[in-house]
Write an enzyme that holds these catalytic residues in place. Structure first.
Site, mmCIF file in Angstrom:
data_model
loop_
_atom_site.group_PDB
_atom_site.id
_atom_site.type_symbol
_atom_site.label_atom_id
_atom_site.label_comp_id
_atom_site.label_asym_id
_atom_site.label_seq_id
_atom_site.Cartn_x
_atom_site.Cartn_y
_atom_site.Cartn_z
ATOM 1 N N ASP A 25 0.849 -1.278 -0.120
ATOM 2 C CA ASP A 25 0.004 -0.129 0.066
ATOM 3 C C ASP A 25 0.757 1.055 0.073
ATOM 4 O O ASP A 25 1.912 1.386 0.726
ATOM 5 C CB ASP A 25 -0.938 0.034 1.303
ATOM 6 C CG ASP A 25 -1.977 0.890 1.227
ATOM 7 O OD1 ASP A 25 -2.362 1.439 0.224
ATOM 8 O OD2 ASP A 25 -2.462 1.065 2.460
ATOM 9 N N GLU A 62 -1.015 5.997 -8.561
ATOM 10 C CA GLU A 62 -1.940 6.900 -7.906
ATOM 11 C C GLU A 62 -1.764 8.302 -8.639
ATOM 12 O O GLU A 62 -0.544 8.767 -9.095
ATOM 13 C CB GLU A 62 -1.653 7.354 -6.583
ATOM 14 C CG GLU A 62 -2.429 8.364 -5.883
ATOM 15 C CD GLU A 62 -2.333 8.335 -4.449
ATOM 16 O OE1 GLU A 62 -2.099 7.381 -3.594
ATOM 17 O OE2 GLU A 62 -2.293 9.402 -3.617
ATOM 18 N N HIS A 86 -7.503 10.051 4.088
ATOM 19 C CA HIS A 86 -7.224 9.007 5.261
ATOM 20 C C HIS A 86 -7.449 9.160 6.396
ATOM 21 O O HIS A 86 -7.450 10.324 6.867
ATOM 22 C CB HIS A 86 -5.670 8.451 5.009
ATOM 23 C CG HIS A 86 -5.081 7.853 3.762
ATOM 24 N ND1 HIS A 86 -4.061 8.611 2.879
ATOM 25 C CD2 HIS A 86 -5.583 6.805 3.099
ATOM 26 C CE1 HIS A 86 -3.913 7.633 2.045
ATOM 27 N NE2 HIS A 86 -4.726 6.783 2.055
HETATM 28 P P1 13P Z 1 -8.587 4.674 5.945
HETATM 29 O O1 13P Z 1 -7.599 4.634 7.156
HETATM 30 O O2 13P Z 1 -9.009 6.042 5.688
HETATM 31 O O3 13P Z 1 -9.709 3.577 6.079
HETATM 32 O O4 13P Z 1 -7.773 4.523 4.571
HETATM 33 C C1 13P Z 1 -7.161 3.310 4.305
HETATM 34 C C2 13P Z 1 -6.482 3.577 2.899
HETATM 35 O O5 13P Z 1 -6.918 4.414 2.124
HETATM 36 C C3 13P Z 1 -5.061 2.626 3.019
HETATM 37 O O6 13P Z 1 -4.383 2.965 1.638
#
Ligand code: 13P
Length: 288
Positions: A84, A135, A177
């Site tokens: 990620d 992204e 996020h």
């Molecule tokens: P959240 O922590 O807001 O749920 O976002 C998760 C995210 O986008 C991880 O890449």
């Protein structure tokens, strides 16, 4: 066996549902998410940030743990292990360590540099059978106590990056996020529509899945979102459940301090959150 996320997201886009990406932090998180996916017959993506990878001891620890759980828990639904918000270097490390999917987040680079690095990593990932997410348009969030508004990506830049052969694309549409501030304006469906018009069949990714109202998530899915990322909501559910257990003094009763007992309510909290999200995304029963 781990699979790339390409097929599961192509199917999701065609079937008008989304696959959940849930971030993992440790064994409890991973087991809870995998068992829920198996029970609900849903495909699932396990997300690992570079910080979480480091916390768990390194990317080889992560692949070792996930592969072993798939085998010993007999997980028979499609599972992708995905980096990620990877850096350029982190992407290569995860390819080498046996991940089945990577995200290269070049959104903070000038667009030309984002394009050059993404192009190179698309080749590197595809030559090893991995899927790759890129992204465009930074996704905001809380940093040093300051909550930045989510940026909206430029649809023309999304097309440039999409045309490099990435398998799915994260594009900012006002999402952030972490928890959303009370005055959050909501998702920009106009931006999403414009992006989808230019990128066609390319599955789009909605980051910051925590706290977005269900109707907005469902509308985003109808407009081409096929992957929704959730992290903070599982963390909150885990922490709330463990806090309740301790506040009720259960850790002081008998052998209530045993970590297998102490952390069990937290695991149930994660499972319930994952179930709710899978219902919201429409991925239940789509594994077969
Ligand atoms: P959240 O922590 O807001 O749920 O976002 C998760 C995210 O986008 C991880 O890449």
């Amino acid at each position: 066996m781990l699979v790339s996320a390409t097929d599961m997201l192509k199917k999701a886009k065609a079937g008008h549902y989304a696959v959940g990406h849930f971030n993992i932090n440790n064994l409890e998180w991973t087991k809870s998410i995998l068992l829920t996916a198996k029970e609900l017959r849903s495909p699932v993506i396990l997300g690992v940030s570079e910080g979480a990878g480091k916390y768990m001891g390194g990317y080889h620890v992560v692949t070792g743990m996930v592969n072993a759980l798939l085998k010993d828990l007999d997980i028979d639904v499609p599972v992708a292990l995905h980096l990620d918000h990877g850096t350029y270097e982190g992407c290569y490390k995860c390819i080498e360590a046996g991940f089945s999917s990577i995200m290269f987040d070049g959104s903070h680079y000038p667009i030309d540099e984002n394009i050059a690095k993404t192009r190179e990593l698309v080749k590197a990932a595809h030559s090893r059978g991995l899927s790759i997410e890129a992204e465009v348009g930074a996704i905001g969030g809380e940093e040093d106590g300051v909550v930045a508004a989510g940026e909206c990506a430029d649809p023309a830049e999304c097309k440039l990056i999409g045309d490099l052969g990435v398998d799915f694309l994260a594009a900012g549409i006002g999402n952030i996020h972490g928890k959303y501030p009370a005055n959050w304006a909501g998702l920009s469906f106009e931006t999403l529509e414009n992006i989808q018009k230019l990128t066609g069949d390319l599955p789009l990714v909605l980051h910051g899945g925590t706290g977005i109202p269900a109707d907005q998530v469902r509308k985003a899915i109808t407009l081409g979102v096929s992957k929704v990322n959730v992290n903070t909501e599982c963390q909150i559910a885990f922490a709330e459940a463990v806090r309740k257990y301790i506040e009720e003094g259960k850790d002081l009763e008998g052998k209530g301090f045993d970590p297998r007992k102490l952390l069990a309510p937290g695991c149930e909290g994660i499972k319930a959150t994952v179930r709710l999200k899978m219902e919201m995304f429409g991925s239940i029963g789509k594994a077969d």
